[in-house]
Design a protein around this motif. Structure first.
Motif, PDB file in Angstrom:
ATOM      1  N   LYS A  32      -4.075  -1.572 -25.023  1.00  0.00           N
ATOM      2  CA  LYS A  32      -3.421  -1.474 -23.725  1.00  0.00           C
ATOM      3  C   LYS A  32      -4.470  -1.616 -22.631  1.00  0.00           C
ATOM      4  N   ILE A  33      -4.215  -2.514 -21.713  1.00  0.00           N
ATOM      5  CA  ILE A  33      -5.111  -2.737 -20.589  1.00  0.00           C
ATOM      6  C   ILE A  33      -4.292  -2.747 -19.308  1.00  0.00           C
ATOM      7  N   SER A  34      -4.984  -2.672 -18.209  1.00  0.00           N
ATOM      8  CA  SER A  34      -4.308  -2.623 -16.917  1.00  0.00           C
ATOM      9  C   SER A  34      -3.588  -3.941 -16.643  1.00  0.00           C
ATOM     10  N   ARG A  35      -2.553  -3.827 -15.838  1.00  0.00           N
ATOM     11  CA  ARG A  35      -1.762  -5.019 -15.520  1.00  0.00           C
ATOM     12  C   ARG A  35      -2.561  -6.006 -14.666  1.00  0.00           C
ATOM     13  N   PHE A  48      -0.430  -2.223 -10.346  1.00  0.00           N
ATOM     14  CA  PHE A  48      -1.527  -3.029 -10.878  1.00  0.00           C
ATOM     15  C   PHE A  48      -2.356  -2.282 -11.914  1.00  0.00           C
ATOM     16  N   HIS A  49      -2.425  -0.960 -11.814  1.00  0.00           N
ATOM     17  CA  HIS A  49      -3.303  -0.192 -12.699  1.00  0.00           C
ATOM     18  C   HIS A  49      -2.587   0.376 -13.916  1.00  0.00           C
ATOM     19  N   LEU A 103       2.616  -9.081 -20.327  1.00  0.00           N
ATOM     20  CA  LEU A 103       2.996  -8.721 -18.968  1.00  0.00           C
ATOM     21  C   LEU A 103       4.455  -9.053 -18.700  1.00  0.00           C
ATOM     22  N   ALA A 104       4.948 -10.165 -19.213  1.00  0.00           N
ATOM     23  CA  ALA A 104       6.338 -10.546 -18.956  1.00  0.00           C
ATOM     24  C   ALA A 104       7.310  -9.565 -19.595  1.00  0.00           C
ATOM     25  N   LEU A 105       6.988  -9.071 -20.785  1.00  0.00           N
ATOM     26  CA  LEU A 105       7.884  -8.160 -21.484  1.00  0.00           C
ATOM     27  C   LEU A 105       7.746  -6.725 -20.985  1.00  0.00           C
TER      28      LEU A 105
END
Length: 819
Positions: A71-74, A281-282, A290-292
């Motif tokens: 998991k990483i930031s958006r 964003f965080h 990102l889309a899902l």
């Protein structure tokens, strides 16, 4: 007499020593007396037995824990992040501010660019020539330029002032937010934190103490910590509003305490708009999803509360683009563009009003002040009239109108590619992968969806059976689909050209310093690959040698007698390369090859001198790599078939070739991507390297010190161009085995569109025009005397053979001419 009953057999005690069930029942019967009959247990059904067995198996063999999900930031998923990397992330604020001042000052531009004669006894060219031992230039200056002067003759600034101001402001805001977050987390005052950063020990403070007030370190209250975090979040929100791409890059380079800053603020103030925007964003999401993992509910709420914040529309449009809902993305960009234009017009109106009021001021004696007369020309000269972006870029974030134009143009282009992609997947009978073939940035290849091509140069259409090829022509050639795709591509060109119109292009005169620099430039210093197959990211100068002026097959180029081409200069913008090659891709997919040949030549010259240093590093454009791959694959398939058919290559300049038609123009461009062009180019480069080494050895032989240095042991020698490239590709294959066959899905879809729809139509038009030309020649030959009868008969026989008919009747051509 009662009959004797047989004695019951003694029961066998259980092995584990537990009491027998019958004994327990007898004991219970003796104690309870006459009790009811025991209720029989229900038998388990087969399904219940299987379920019990599964439960026992689960207990005996527990399932392994699920694999950890990264998991990483958006903000790390944002597109075009690689275009914003550069030294601006590490330079001190003072240096960055000084560079910004020099970049935006017209008086400093000639010195910065090094193109004009310095105000000294010797010019910059003379100094460079003396260092290199070159002959002195003519006495006339290379460029005659004075400030302030004509607006059309002004040199463009090296870096776009609006984006430069934006990244400088973002860098300061992110650094301030990081300091506030560290203070809130540590509970230390600003003085104590500064002393801690300087180092611990006695005498570090300004008064000889440890930097604390009165020798005490008072702990910070929770309310104070919350206020610091709230202030830090507001600064981060301002940075994201200026440009979310540049702010995402700066935050990734910042302190780790910024990641959960917005969440801490939202615990106490869940309705804070700044905290919600920063947390968007965080927020941690699974990588590449990102889309899902993202919806637009939060952005919808922020827009409903703040309908005049155009930055929210921009962010929501980007999210819709990730979700491939391009229609919604285009609507967001259009709404923001309308509001941005109204804001710009209002600012210009108020500035004009204030200027008129200032001009009416009068000094003593009822006359206008002489100071105002002197200042007015200088103020107008510092702001070019045609550079609206420069005029509106006085404050960071004023270039939001240009950002919207770029993003809307890319949305139109991606929407057109998506329509073609959906049609291709339906033809191939493949279930569309989640997120589409683009997969949030074009990372999927055909191998990922189960398609393995026999000939990867030919692509989907070339490897298909005749029946499937007919289906390609029928589906992709549908008038409704073609009209929709064509409209989207033309809209994309319109938006990108409007975006590019903000950046003036300046053509340097011949024999300038830039051309001298290019002649002595080592081509190995930049990434100019021999082939573009499988290259996802290439240097923006990789296509600068794919023009007529670098064609070593021409004798004048090989002999070095070809005239030098003039250098083209423009203002650098991180998204400029992506926009230019988006225009080239749109022209290519539209089949407008006559316009493409001129654009290709201009952009190749422009990329050779495009530089964002010392603020930005060279951008890596996905559109550029896809454009180069498409041309290279068309050169190995379509162009080879055309040359085998006896069609000669067109000659002349780009303007002359464009007048000859679309296919001649495409033939001209593809000739720079063939194997013989690369072989001639490599041979010329290696010959130049050999000549340079021979000259160096000749100079070293005359100097004993240089000869001693050149003969040093252990000196590494570079191999040939091809050896170095093959070595690099071998190293790349060790990391990625599919490197040699790594083709983007968008390039595959675009190649299928070109080979199935566009090129057959252009070939049919060329045959039709050729037939009309022969008919006109035949008609003119008939009207001439007996001397021209043989030529007319030969033309008629050629026409009849091409039509597959044995008739030599000229009734058709004559009727056609009379009509």
């Amino acid at each position: 007499m009662a009959s004797e009953l047989p004695e019951p057999a003694p029961s066998t005690p259980p092995e584990d020593g537990s009491p027998d069930v019958s004994d327990v029942e007898d004991a219970g019967a003796e104690q309870s007396g006459p009790a009811k009959a025991k209720k029989k247990k229900k038998r388990k059904t087969p399904a219940q037995k299987r379920a019990a067995a599964l439960e026992r198996e689960k207990l005996n063999n527990p399932a392994p824990p699920p694999a950890p999900v990264l998991k990483i930031s958006r903000n790390k998923h944002m597109k075009y992040i690689s275009s914003y990397h550069g030294p601006w992330l590490q330079l001190p604020h003072e240096v960055l501010d000084s560079l910004l001042h020099v970049n935006c000052d017209p008086e400093a531009l000639p010195t910065v660019r090094g193109l004009m004669e310095a105000k000294s006894t010797s010019s910059a060219y003379d100094r460079t020539a003396r260092l290199r031992g070159l002959p002195a230039p003519p006495s006339d200056p290379l460029l005659t330029y004075n400030y302030p002067g004509d607006e059309e003759d002004r040199l463009p600034p090296p870096i776009d002032p609006a984006v430069f101001r934006g990244v400088a402001a973002i860098r300061r805001l992110v650094d301030d937010a990081a300091d506030l977050a560290v203070r809130a987390a540590s509970g230390m005052s600003a003085a104590a934190l500064g002393a801690l950063n300087m180092g611990s020990g006695m005498g570090n403070g300004p008064l000889g103490n440890d930097g604390t007030q009165g020798g005490r370190n008072v702990p910070m209250s929770p309310i104070r910590q919350h206020r610091l975090r709230l202030l830090a979040v507001s600064k981060l929100a301002d940075a994201y509003r200026i440009d979310e791409i540049a702010a995402s890059v700066a935050v990734m380079q910042g302190a780790t305490g910024l990641d959960d800053l917005a969440q801490r603020v939202m615990r106490h103030e869940p309705d804070s708009a700044d905290a919600q925007y920063v947390n968007f964003f965080h927020e941690k999401i699974p990588s590449r999803t990102l889309a899902l993992s993202t919806d637009t509910l939060l952005l919808d709420q922020l827009i409903a509360k703040n309908p005049n914040k155009l930055e929210y529309y921009r962010t929501r449009g980007i999210v819709h683009g990730f979700k491939q809902d391009y229609q919604a993305a285009i609507r967001n960009y259009t709404d923001a563009l309308i509001q941005a234009k109204n804001v710009r017009k209002a600012k210009m109106f108020h500035s004009n009003e204030s200027g008129n009021k200032g001009g009416k001021k009068k000094g003593k004696g009822g006359k206008s002040s002489s100071k105002d007369k002197e200042r007015a020309p200088d103020a107008s000269a510092s702001v070019p009239a045609r550079e609206e972006a420069t005029a509106m870029g006085k404050e960071p974030g004023d270039d939001i109108e240009r950002q919207m134009l770029f993003h809307r143009g890319m949305a139109h282009f991606h929407y057109a590619c998506k329509l073609i992609e959906d049609a291709v997947l339906d033809i191939e009978g493949i279930e569309k992968p989640q997120g589409g073939l683009s997969n949030e940035g074009g990372e999927l290849t055909l191998r990922n969806v189960g398609i393995v091509l026999k000939d990867e140069n030919a692509g989907l259409f070339g490897c298909a059976s005749p029946k499937v090829q007919d289906k390609y022509r029928e589906v992709l050639g549908d008038p409704a689909l073609k009209e929709k795709v064509t409209t989207l591509l033309r809209k994309s060109i319109r938006d990108q050209e409007r975006f590019l119109s903000y950046f003036a292009i300046w053509e340097a005169p011949s024999n300038s310093i830039l051309e001298d620099e290019k002649r002595h430039h080592n081509p190995r210093a930049t990434d100019k690959p021999l082939t573009f197959r499988g290259r996802r990211l290439i240097h923006h100068r990789s296509l600068s040698n794919r023009t007529r002026h670098f064609d070593a097959r021409r004798p004048e180029v090989r002999n070095g007698t070809a005239p030098n081409e003039a250098a083209l200069l423009t203002t650098y913008h991180p998204l400029l390369i992506e926009a230019h090659f988006s225009v080239l891709l749109n022209h290519l997919l539209l089949g407008d090859f006559a316009a493409l040949v001129g654009q290709h030549y201009k952009i190749a010259r422009l990329m050779d001198y495009l530089e964002g240093y010392p603020v930005f590093l060279p951008a890596r454009s996905l559109n550029q790599s896809e454009y180069a791959e498409l041309l290279e694959r068309l050169a190995t398939t379509w162009l080879k078939k055309r040359e085998d058919g006896g069609v000669p290559a067109p000659e002349g300049t780009e303007e002359d070739v464009a007048k000859e038609g679309d296919l001649k123009s495409l033939h001209h461009i593809l000739s720079f991507f063939t194997e013989d062009f690369v072989a001639a180019f490599v041979a010329a480069a290696e010959a130049a390297d050999k000549e340079a080494k021979d000259e160096a050895k000749a100079k070293a032989s005359s100097n004993s010190i240089l000869a001693l240095l050149d003969s040093g042991a252990g000196k590494e020698t570079k191999g040939t161009w091809r050896e170095e490239r093959e070595k690099a590709e071998a190293e790349r294959r060790k990391i990625d085995p599919s490197y040699a066959t790594y083709n983007t899905a968008r390039a595959e879809v675009a190649l299928a569109w070109l080979t199935a729809v566009i090129l057959p139509e252009k070939e049919a038009e060329e045959r039709e025009e050729r037939g009309k030309g022969k008919e006109k020649v035949a008609g003119k030959g008939k009207g001439k005397g007996p001397a021209a009868s043989d030529e007319s008969e030969a033309d008629d026989r050629g026409v009849s053979r091409s039509n597959g008919s044995g008739s030599t009747s000229r009734a058709g051509p004559v009727n056609g001419d009379s009509e």
